[in-house]
Design a protein around this motif. Structure first.
Motif, PDB file in Angstrom:
ATOM      1  N   SER A   4     -11.753   6.007   5.062  1.00  0.00           N
ATOM      2  CA  SER A   4     -11.827   4.938   6.049  1.00  0.00           C
ATOM      3  C   SER A   4     -13.111   5.079   6.846  1.00  0.00           C
ATOM      4  N   PRO A   5     -13.737   3.962   7.138  1.00  0.00           N
ATOM      5  CA  PRO A   5     -14.982   4.041   7.877  1.00  0.00           C
ATOM      6  C   PRO A   5     -14.747   4.096   9.383  1.00  0.00           C
ATOM      7  N   ASP A   6     -13.587   4.627   9.790  1.00  0.00           N
ATOM      8  CA  ASP A   6     -13.302   4.698  11.217  1.00  0.00           C
ATOM      9  C   ASP A   6     -14.378   5.464  11.959  1.00  0.00           C
ATOM     10  N   ARG A   7     -14.713   4.951  13.110  1.00  0.00           N
ATOM     11  CA  ARG A   7     -15.622   5.715  13.962  1.00  0.00           C
ATOM     12  C   ARG A   7     -14.787   6.602  14.856  1.00  0.00           C
TER      13      ARG A   7
ATOM     14  N   ASP B 130     -12.597  -3.365  14.090  1.00  0.00           N
ATOM     15  CA  ASP B 130     -13.374  -2.330  13.427  1.00  0.00           C
ATOM     16  C   ASP B 130     -13.126  -2.325  11.923  1.00  0.00           C
ATOM     17  N   ASP B 133     -16.640  -3.631   7.983  1.00  0.00           N
ATOM     18  CA  ASP B 133     -17.209  -2.993   6.789  1.00  0.00           C
ATOM     19  C   ASP B 133     -16.283  -3.089   5.583  1.00  0.00           C
ATOM     20  N   ARG B 137     -12.941  -5.661   0.846  1.00  0.00           N
ATOM     21  CA  ARG B 137     -12.225  -4.780  -0.085  1.00  0.00           C
ATOM     22  C   ARG B 137     -10.759  -5.139  -0.108  1.00  0.00           C
ATOM     23  N   SER B 143      -6.994   2.786   4.355  1.00  0.00           N
ATOM     24  CA  SER B 143      -6.201   3.906   4.873  1.00  0.00           C
ATOM     25  C   SER B 143      -5.054   3.342   5.713  1.00  0.00           C
ATOM     26  N   MET B 146      -6.234   1.678   8.945  1.00  0.00           N
ATOM     27  CA  MET B 146      -6.910   0.386   8.742  1.00  0.00           C
ATOM     28  C   MET B 146      -5.883  -0.706   8.453  1.00  0.00           C
ATOM     29  N   ARG B 149      -4.158  -1.768  11.571  1.00  0.00           N
ATOM     30  CA  ARG B 149      -4.999  -2.623  12.412  1.00  0.00           C
ATOM     31  C   ARG B 149      -5.080  -4.026  11.829  1.00  0.00           C
ATOM     32  N   ARG B 175      -6.129   9.768  16.143  1.00  0.00           N
ATOM     33  CA  ARG B 175      -7.216   8.847  16.438  1.00  0.00           C
ATOM     34  C   ARG B 175      -6.804   7.394  16.188  1.00  0.00           C
ATOM     35  N   GLN B 179      -6.311   4.115  18.758  1.00  0.00           N
ATOM     36  CA  GLN B 179      -6.843   2.768  18.562  1.00  0.00           C
ATOM     37  C   GLN B 179      -5.741   1.727  18.750  1.00  0.00           C
TER      38      GLN B 179
END
Ligand SMILES: Nc1ncnc2c1ncn2[C@@H]1O[C@H](COP(=O)(O)OP(=O)(O)OP(=O)(O)O)[C@@H](O)[C@H]1O
Ligand SMILES: [Mg+2]
Lengths: 280, 327
Positions: A4-7, B130, B133, B137, B143, B146, B149, B175, B179
């Motif tokens: 995942s491109p999580d920041r 977020d 990007d 896809r 994940s 994601m 969200r 984390r 979010q």
């Protein structure tokens, strides 16, 4: 890869979040037609994203065409090319009818994965997801038929009925497939898992397609089988298709097919809609 | 039966019932949820949280009881309820075969956005959550965080007046959980009422303004986090021994001095005692030190919601594999 491109920790910009949330725009309701079309678009995207389903249902008939044409064609009809003229319309029937099972699989997947929960909690016409999905399936059927037809022509299939005959034949096929897909959507709402739907669906398709006149005419079969083959609507469909593609018109069989389609749709479409609306 | 909804309330439910065969999934739930706050529904597995939410979001017809959601009758005015609430189910209800962007565009179209506006709204949401990007896809490659969200983004394509979030952080790492918490806070700041369910006591405590604890299909306690804690007793003494071998001895001393039940916790070196009178804590510490039992750590605090749960239901909440590490 599943990275995942999580920041780190918080969002890059809570501002973007607040902006997105502050829009309280309510564009008004989507009409039943717009909603159905949106769901159809979703179905078509699925064909694009999971081409395996289309390949699945087209590969088997391609193999059958090759096998039957070259192994048995000579014995059954004098020459492979001659047999192909008889076989191909039936193969198209088989291809498309097998792919109707996926209508049930799709519905079941939506329900078991919870996707339909979201759709059902939206303020849109409650049958739109089904209508859209059946519309998209028709696109899939057409694609499957066109693949089969192109392959047949490559091997030497020559429809004497020309474009009109082919279009008429395919239209009849799509009408029947549309009606049959309601049987599988009903099954899809009844059963617990997508796999169960697929297995039972294919199991039901075997006697319908193989025990028909798709491969050979039933004259040499035992009496009970000949009886079944003759009442099987798939035989009527194959006969009517052959007639269309070879430039004639078999009114009796066309009527039989249309009546069978009306019966399937009349019983199973309302049943599907009922089950969908009252799904617990 | 009342005939008029209270307009101050986002949800007013009286005696909601849903039985599945012999299972009394929801067995008389009453909820009063004021507008504009985060309301937590807390309960262990199988308590009836999901079933309650599915009824309140019109997915299930109640077998009994009565409810108004945003002032609309839940049963008679299904369309109006659907128009102002949205649901993020327990299991991600986005379409795995489509891309993130396609999922949002689809919902925007269904909610009446024009083709062009759908694309703009999706882009805005993907940016905000977020996910820009990953927009192109397929969701099956996302994940867990994601996916969650995107699922929440899908629920706010049209910002709802009331949103149901069913266990929004279950299975997320700390984390991703943060979010989601940020999103919840932003939603409330924007004026949306949030009803969220959770099995995590600390999550309810941190996020929710009011909490309903449900067990076996019934609300067994309701109030602010502070009120719930106060209802249990004045506090609890937590001890951590230097030498775990002395645990039994320490337990004996504490029981004698405090005259209260002492519980061994999951960590083999810790003990917890609920106190009726907090001043006795010093006596207890003195007694332990006299017996030569050294302490590594001790604290005297309000009961945690875990203890609240234990006191209310007689069994602990299944919260062992909970979100991240605990402070
Ligand atoms: N469709 C259904 N058919 C039969 N039983 C059901 C159905 N849905 C829920 N139940 C039962 O109802 C009870 C409450 O389930 P529910 O899903 O509401 O609990 P929950 O609080 O959401 O639990 P979890 O924390 O595990 O999500 C459970 O015993 C469950 O097995
Ligand atoms: Mg649940």
């Amino acid at each position: 890869m599943n990275v995942s491109p999580d920041r780190p920790s918080r969002f890059a910009s809570n501002e973007a979040l607040n902006r997105a949330l502050s829009t309280r725009l309510r564009p008004g309701q989507a009409s039943a037609w717009t909603a159905s079309l949106a769901f159809a678009w979703r179905g078509v995207l699925k064909i694009k994203h999971i081409p395996e389903q289309l390949i699945d249902v087209t590969m088997t008939p391609i193999l059958f065409t090759l096998m039957f044409t070259y192994l048995f064609g000579g014995a059954l009809a004098g020459s492979p090319t001659e047999y192909l003229q008889f076989l191909l319309p039936g193969i198209l029937v088989m291809t498309v009818l097998f792919s109707t099972v996926y209508s049930g699989v799709t519905i079941n997947t939506d329900v078991t994965k919870g996707v339909s929960d979201r759709f059902r909690s939206l303020p849109v016409w409650s049958s739109a997801p089904l209508v859209g999905s059946v519309l998209a399936d028709s696109v899939r059927y057409l694609m499957a038929a066109l693949v089969g037809l192109s392959f047949g022509m490559l091997l030497g299939f020559r429809p004497e009925g020309g474009v009109i005959g082919v279009v008429a034949g395919l239209s009849l096929l799509l009408v029947f497939a549309f009606s049959l897909s309601w049987v599988f959507t009903t099954m899809g709402l009844w059963m617990k898992t997508p796999n169960a739907v697929m297995n039972l669906g294919f199991m039901a398709m075997f006697p319908l397609t193989f025990m028909s006149n798709v491969f050979v005419e039933p004259e040499t079969m035992p009496g009970w089988l000949e009886w079944w083959v003759n009442v099987n609507p798939v035989s009527s469909l194959a006969t009517a298709m052959r007639a269309f593609m070879h430039g004639t018109f078999n009114l009796g069989q066309v009527i039989t097919v249309l009546l069978a389609s009306a019966a399937f749709t009349g019983v199973f479409a309302p049943l599907t809609l009922y089950l969908y609306r009252n799904k617990v | 039966m009342q005939s008029n909804p209270n307009t101050e309330l986002a949800i007013e439910a009286h005696g909601l019932i849903k039985h599945f065969g012999g299972t009394k999934a929801v067995n008389g739930v009453d909820l009063l949820v004021p507008r504009g706050m985060v309301y937590g529904v807390l309960g262990p597995n199988g308590a009836g949280k999901t079933t309650t939410i599915r009824m309140l979001s019109t997915l299930l017809k109640p077998d009994g009881g009565h409810a108004w959601v945003m002032g609309h009758d839940l049963v008679r005015d299904v369309g109006a309820v659907r128009g102002c609430v949205s649901l993020t189910g327990q299991y991600a209800s986005v379409d795995e075969d489509l891309t993130g962007r396609e999922n949002l565009v689809l919902l925007a179209r269904l909610l009446g956005y024009s083709r062009r506006a759908s694309k703009e709204r999706s882009a805005e949401l993907l940016e905000a959550f977020d996910l820009a990007d990953a927009a192109r896809r397929q969701v099956r490659t996302y994940s867990g965080g994601m996916r969650r969200r995107l699922d929440i983004a899908a629920s706010i394509v049209v910002t709802p007046d009331l949103i149901f979030l069913d266990e929004p952080t279950t299975g997320l790492d700390p984390r991703s959980r943060n979010q989601v918490w940020d999103i919840v806070r932003a939603l409330v700041a924007g004026g949306t009422t949030v009803l969220l369910t959770t099995q995590y006591l600390d999550e309810a405590d941190q996020l929710a303004d009011r909490i309903a604890v449900i067990d076996h299909g019934k609300v067994i306690a309701e109030g602010t986090g502070g009120e719930l804690k106060a209802s249990v007793g004045s506090g609890a003494l937590h001890l951590r021994l230097k030498n775990p071998a002395l645990l039994l001895q320490a337990e004996g001393i504490l029981t004698a001095v405090l005259n209260a039940p002492v519980v061994a916790e999951a960590d083999p070196a810790t003990l917890m005692a609920r106190l009726a009178d907090t001043s006795k804590a010093t006596d207890a510490l003195a007694a332990l030190s006299q017996a030569g039992i050294e302490l590594e750590q001790f604290s005297l605090g309000q009961p945690s919601l875990d203890e609240v749960f234990l006191a209310l239901t007689g069994h602990p909440a299944e919260s062992e594999e909970k979100i991240g590490e605990q402070q």
